[in-house]
Write a protein that holds these residues in place. Sequence first.
Motif, short mmCIF file in Angstrom:
data_model
loop_
_atom_site.label_atom_id
_atom_site.label_comp_id
_atom_site.label_asym_id
_atom_site.label_seq_id
_atom_site.Cartn_x
_atom_site.Cartn_y
_atom_site.Cartn_z
N LEU A 209 -4.90 9.39 6.83
CA LEU A 209 -4.08 8.56 7.71
C LEU A 209 -2.62 8.99 7.69
O LEU A 209 -1.96 9.04 8.73
CB LEU A 209 -4.20 7.08 7.33
N LYS A 210 -2.10 9.32 6.50
CA LYS A 210 -0.72 9.78 6.39
C LYS A 210 -0.52 11.04 7.24
O LYS A 210 0.46 11.16 7.97
CB LYS A 210 -0.36 10.09 4.93
N LEU B 156 1.84 13.38 11.88
CA LEU B 156 1.84 14.30 13.01
C LEU B 156 2.14 13.58 14.32
O LEU B 156 2.89 14.08 15.17
CB LEU B 156 0.50 15.03 13.10
N MET B 157 1.57 12.39 14.48
CA MET B 157 1.81 11.63 15.69
C MET B 157 3.28 11.21 15.80
O MET B 157 3.89 11.33 16.87
CB MET B 157 0.91 10.39 15.71
N LEU B 158 3.85 10.75 14.70
CA LEU B 158 5.25 10.33 14.71
C LEU B 158 6.20 11.51 14.87
O LEU B 158 7.27 11.38 15.44
CB LEU B 158 5.59 9.52 13.46
N PHE C 223 2.59 3.73 8.95
CA PHE C 223 2.86 4.97 8.22
C PHE C 223 3.68 4.67 6.97
O PHE C 223 3.34 5.11 5.87
CB PHE C 223 3.59 5.95 9.14
N ILE C 224 4.75 3.93 7.13
CA ILE C 224 5.63 3.61 5.99
C ILE C 224 4.89 2.80 4.94
O ILE C 224 5.03 3.03 3.74
CB ILE C 224 6.90 2.89 6.49
N SER C 225 4.07 1.85 5.38
CA SER C 225 3.34 1.01 4.42
C SER C 225 2.32 1.80 3.61
O SER C 225 1.97 1.41 2.50
CB SER C 225 2.67 -0.16 5.12
N ALA D 19 6.29 1.03 17.10
CA ALA D 19 6.83 0.33 15.93
C ALA D 19 5.73 0.05 14.92
O ALA D 19 5.92 0.24 13.71
CB ALA D 19 7.52 -0.96 16.35
N THR D 20 4.57 -0.38 15.40
CA THR D 20 3.45 -0.68 14.51
C THR D 20 2.94 0.59 13.83
O THR D 20 2.66 0.59 12.63
CB THR D 20 2.31 -1.36 15.29
#
Length: 163
Positions: free
Chosen positions: A104-105, A110-112, A86-88, A80-81
């Motif tokens: 970071l994006k 890629l991780m998500l 990512f969204i922020s 969730a974090t």
Amino acid sequence: MDWQFKPPARESTVSGEAFSEGEIVVCILHLDEERQLQRTDLREAEAEEFSAPGGVLGRWRREVKTPNEEAKEARRQLMATTEELFISLYEENDAEGEEDRAVLKQLLGLMLERKRILRRVGPMADGVQRYRHPKQDREYDVPMGDLDPEKLTRVQEQLQLLV
């Protein structure tokens, strides 16, 4: 690459005062004066006055739980974090730190995707991969640049501060 965030701070980074159970804490990911990635946990009132010298990359909120509850929710909160971070990254409009934000994006995207939280939409075009977040019914354009070892090492070293 998978990163796991450190356990939440039990006290404010700014004031040093302990958080109480049930309190809402704001976590801010930012760059310091040396352009190193930092995580700052503070009360909502402190967050309004907080200024990041190198620019804010992302922020999220969490509720302070008892240590037993925190251990139980740690695995759930990790994803969730990561998702909220990512969204922020798409909500902050600070021009400083844009290169780090793009890295970071890409890494978080890629991780998500690997965790099946994001889904690819079509092929990559002009160095950008479009992802769809089914729960939010929203799409994100994720820059997919070449991650040279220097960039990757710099971001990985900085993210180790969070893990």
